[in-house]
Design a protein around this motif. Sequence first.
Motif, short mmCIF file in Angstrom:
data_model
loop_
_atom_site.label_atom_id
_atom_site.label_comp_id
_atom_site.label_asym_id
_atom_site.label_seq_id
_atom_site.Cartn_x
_atom_site.Cartn_y
_atom_site.Cartn_z
N VAL A 19 -13.78 -8.85 16.83
CA VAL A 19 -14.65 -9.17 15.81
C VAL A 19 -14.44 -10.59 15.79
N PHE A 20 -15.15 -11.39 16.25
CA PHE A 20 -15.15 -12.81 16.09
C PHE A 20 -16.10 -13.56 15.32
N SER A 21 -15.78 -14.57 14.56
CA SER A 21 -16.60 -15.43 13.67
C SER A 21 -15.91 -16.88 13.75
N SER A 22 -16.80 -17.58 13.36
CA SER A 22 -16.34 -19.19 13.25
C SER A 22 -17.09 -19.93 11.98
N LEU A 23 -16.23 -21.06 11.77
CA LEU A 23 -16.97 -21.98 10.79
C LEU A 23 -17.19 -23.46 11.62
N VAL A 24 -18.44 -23.67 11.64
CA VAL A 24 -18.76 -24.95 12.33
C VAL A 24 -19.36 -25.94 11.56
N ALA A 25 -18.88 -27.11 11.52
CA ALA A 25 -19.36 -28.09 10.49
C ALA A 25 -20.40 -28.70 11.04
N GLU A 26 -21.64 -29.25 10.38
CA GLU A 26 -22.63 -30.32 10.74
C GLU A 26 -23.33 -29.57 12.11
N ALA A 27 -23.16 -28.28 12.08
CA ALA A 27 -24.31 -27.42 13.37
C ALA A 27 -25.70 -27.78 13.28
N GLN A 28 -26.19 -28.10 14.40
CA GLN A 28 -27.79 -28.43 14.55
C GLN A 28 -28.48 -26.96 14.98
N ASP A 29 -29.68 -26.89 14.83
CA ASP A 29 -30.69 -25.91 15.32
C ASP A 29 -30.46 -26.17 16.82
N GLY A 30 -30.13 -24.94 17.41
CA GLY A 30 -30.16 -25.06 19.04
C GLY A 30 -28.86 -24.81 19.28
N ASP A 31 -27.64 -25.34 18.72
CA ASP A 31 -26.32 -25.32 18.99
C ASP A 31 -25.93 -24.10 19.43
N LEU A 32 -24.91 -23.94 20.32
CA LEU A 32 -24.28 -22.62 20.64
C LEU A 32 -23.04 -22.76 20.76
N LEU A 33 -22.51 -21.60 20.25
CA LEU A 33 -20.80 -21.62 20.33
C LEU A 33 -20.73 -20.72 21.81
N LYS A 34 -20.02 -21.23 22.64
CA LYS A 34 -19.68 -20.53 24.05
C LYS A 34 -18.05 -20.02 23.83
N VAL A 35 -17.90 -18.98 24.03
CA VAL A 35 -16.56 -18.13 23.88
C VAL A 35 -16.19 -17.54 25.24
N GLU A 36 -15.17 -18.31 26.03
CA GLU A 36 -14.53 -17.53 26.92
C GLU A 36 -13.08 -16.90 26.87
N ILE A 37 -13.09 -15.92 27.35
CA ILE A 37 -12.02 -15.21 27.23
C ILE A 37 -11.22 -15.14 28.64
N LEU A 38 -9.78 -15.59 28.58
CA LEU A 38 -9.11 -15.57 29.67
C LEU A 38 -7.94 -14.89 29.84
N GLU A 39 -7.57 -14.31 30.90
CA GLU A 39 -6.26 -13.45 31.27
C GLU A 39 -5.47 -14.00 32.30
N GLY A 40 -4.46 -14.32 31.66
CA GLY A 40 -3.53 -15.00 32.76
C GLY A 40 -4.07 -16.32 33.28
N GLY A 41 -4.90 -17.25 32.56
CA GLY A 41 -5.48 -18.14 32.93
C GLY A 41 -6.95 -17.99 33.70
N LYS A 42 -7.22 -16.69 34.07
CA LYS A 42 -8.56 -16.55 34.73
C LYS A 42 -9.70 -15.83 33.77
N SER A 43 -10.67 -16.72 33.82
CA SER A 43 -11.94 -16.21 32.98
C SER A 43 -12.21 -14.75 33.23
N VAL A 44 -12.28 -13.96 32.14
CA VAL A 44 -12.46 -12.61 32.42
C VAL A 44 -14.00 -12.10 31.71
N GLN A 45 -14.48 -12.93 30.61
CA GLN A 45 -15.65 -12.66 29.97
C GLN A 45 -15.88 -13.97 29.45
N GLU A 46 -17.37 -14.11 29.28
CA GLU A 46 -17.94 -15.31 28.78
C GLU A 46 -19.31 -15.16 27.95
#
Length: 601
Positions: free
Chosen positions: A225-252
């Motif tokens: 369960v992931f949430s964030s607080l972003v200051a001064e976010a604008q319409d259309g902004d996206l939060l990109k979250v990348e999960i890495l395992e041993g330096g290798k991206s496994v989910q995005e």
Amino acid sequence: MKLKSLVGLLFSSTSLFAQYKIAGDKITTPWADKVDETKPLNVYPRPQLERENWQNLNGLWDYAITPIDTKPSQYEGKILVPYAVESALSGVGRRVGKDSTLWYKTQVDLTAKNHEVILHFGAVDWKTEVFVNGKKVGEHEGGYDPFSFNITPFLNKGSKQEIVLSVWDPTDKGPQPNGKQVSNPHGIWYTPVTGIWQTVWIEQVPKSHIVSTKHTPDLDQSALVFSSLVAEAQDGDLLKVEILEGGKSVQELSFAPNTEQRIKLQNPKIWSPSHPFLYDLKVSLVRKGKVIDQVKSYFAMRKISMKADAKGIQRLMLNNEFLFQYGPLDQGWWPDGLYTAPTDEALKFDIVKTKEMGFNMIRKHIKVEPARWYYYCDTEGILVWQDMPSGDLGGNAWDMRLGNISGKNLEKKRTEASENIFKREWTAIMSTLHNFPSIVVWVPFNEAWGQFKTKEMTELTKRLDPSRLVNSASGGNFFNTGDILDIHHYPDPQMPDPQFFGMDQVLVLGEFGGLGLPIEGHTWQDKNNWGYQSFKNKEDLKKRYAEFVGQLKNLIPLGLSAAVYTQTTDVEVETNGLMTYDRKLTKMEGLKELHQILYNK
């Protein structure tokens, strides 16, 4: 450079360093001589939200001690930040007290470069006012939670910026949480800690930036369960979250800022003391395909819960399996730095040694550590029971008799201001520490010290974090609330009677032991040191401790789920540590092998 200028520069630098030396004549740790007075603790202080662009402000600042609410006409000398003014490593070694104000001043080379400038304080004890270039930026009350200010509007046009702090700390003469600090140290009560005691630092961020993230594992659903607080976010902004395992991206995945998401993981790797696996996170704020801000973080998949065994006795469960949790009471004090470890290497040392001794848990006793301490617990695989620092003591009763579980007429009647201070800081501490997977138990009260409105405070704790267990009052006045019933018993181990207390709480021994062995040349003072039971040699100490471990083993099948041995190190006049206060000697060998009988199923 002209020779005259070079000589002047060298003389100036030499004079600066000549102003600093370790204060006092107490014992020191092996890391004291490794402290770099130009930039002590020069490591990124916030591993759960890491940026590349930061500036460490630790080092020699000007200081002064004045009558309360009086500005200094001049500063008295240099203090090494972030070591408390009473500590040896501060280079000062002076008391402040409730009738005085501690002042700090430093000059910083800083240009904003079209960014917002955030001034961060890891911890300052207790009431802090911050001024930049002569203008008040803000104030903060709390000795254990980090705080920050956006100082951009207060900066001069040039690169030279002045930062001034005033700090007032009544220690044990006020209503605020103060842990083991007292104005008159004795016995189990220690030297005051006033002022800055964690890293001071600056980071520059874009106007739209990631303020915080929150990660809560849901192991049963293989989700984060992931949430964030972003200051001064604008319409259309996206939060990109990348999960890495041993330096290798496994989910995005990408989604709108300031929203909560459930991120499913395929066959997640589980965190435990035997396999402390951490996933890395890369979180980016993206606008029209361009990365505006980016931070690094991490998380772990693990679950803490309770479940009745075949006898109906509630058990502590880690990742849905019973694991006996055993660890030392860890107070986090240092003879040279008091609340502050001399170096990052020293901060990690106690955790590594605890794991090497065969413990799988630490009870962090009425103190909150810097974020990197919990990071090392995460990486090393140590479970943490986190206490709330106590304060506003006295005026209530402590009844340890088994059977007095009503708590009637035992709670302290605190003022509204005192209650609010407690609630505000406990809420801030829990929020700050939420992302560290090593923390599995919250402990609001210890031994009726300032214990008030226990049910209400337990419910507040559960509401703030339903994902962890709550030990309402470790060794304190017992109420029918919370997940854990915790007695203290010195020196030998005992446990609550499950038949008497019922079957709705986990039964633990929150403190026992305290076996003392003063070792000449490694004590805070030459004589009048003590432990709950003292010994003259390591052999007798080890023999008695081994008997205790055997007794613990016999209590586990009867319903005991966890135990806490007092304590990790000696602290000031207490010589009941597994290690000496200076960390130079370990008092017992072979503990890892001895402790295995507690974990064998």
